[in-house]
Design a protein around this motif. Sequence first.
Motif: not given
Length: 346
Positions: A293-312
């Motif tokens: 599961t990945s998350a991208y924030f265009p304005k902040e140039r920030e990325v979140w990335f998690a392998l598998g579920g229920d993950a921080e």
Amino acid sequence: MKPIESQIVQYRGSHYHFGFEQGKALKDSKIIHNRLKHWKIRRPRFQIDIDETKEQFMRFAPQIWDELLGLRDGLEMPLEEVLRDFGGYRVEINRSGCSILTEQDYMIRNYDYHPQTYEGRFNLFQPNDGGYATIGPTSRLTGRMDGMNEHGLVMAYNFTHRKTPEAGFVCYMIGRMILETCRNVEEAKQLLQSLPHRNAFSYILLDPNGETYIVEASPRGVAIRTANVCTNHFEKLTDENRHYLGDSYEREEAINHQRYPNMSADVAFQLMNDRGGSIFADNYKSWSGTIHTSAYFPKEREVWFALGGDAEPTRFNFGDWLNGEDLNRDKMYGEVETELPFAHMD
């Protein structure tokens, strides 16, 4: 639960040398071994024409062609084999799942596929010979599953079908081209309308302006719409859809039912990454289990990335990296509910 990992690759320099260094590092790796093993079992149902492939790359993304040449030299493989395995033009693609949710300030994506296809590499690349800097997970080394570039343009894609393919680029190479050559969604839409497409995929685009566009693209046509949820069917080019779309409609409906205005990114990420929820999938044997599961924030140039579920998620400040601050980690870890092998580990 199966522990999995993804290597974080940071590189600043030319495309050729990036390809060469990757080739050297991976020459005796499980990724390369498993690709070669694949072709001992199955014959490719496509042909590689080096001149045709080069012509198309030189037209749309000549620097990526240089990277393929570097990969050839680093791996010490014939160019035809490099193009077969990592070129992303006229090659095969398997069906997959995937779900995407966007709001004005973020895109969150579940990448649903088969573990044997996952190579566990997450790249940050800042070229000095043309093209925009990018961040995101790789597919077939040179392609990108999803990602963001230095201007805050975010891209992800969802499978629709692979019937009646034609000469053209496949999804992961198209994703790479979007990120490297387009500054914003308008340029990305233009590129998608001009590229030759091998198969039918939706390309979901978001930039700092906050409007999400879904480009439905197939060898036979391209259509553009605006929406904040996308799964695995077209809504405009409906003749391109598969006959059975129950799972795709169910995931789309589940996301729409649970999302609400101004939903925070934390809540949205949990919605997509919750193993017990209705979006996260564990159908790994059917080519549609959620691997990341990945998350991208265009304005902040920030990325979140998690392998598998229920993950921080692991959090990346791409803006800081663009300013020269290298990351102090080289791997990410997670767990997936499967015994199937992964291409980079087994």
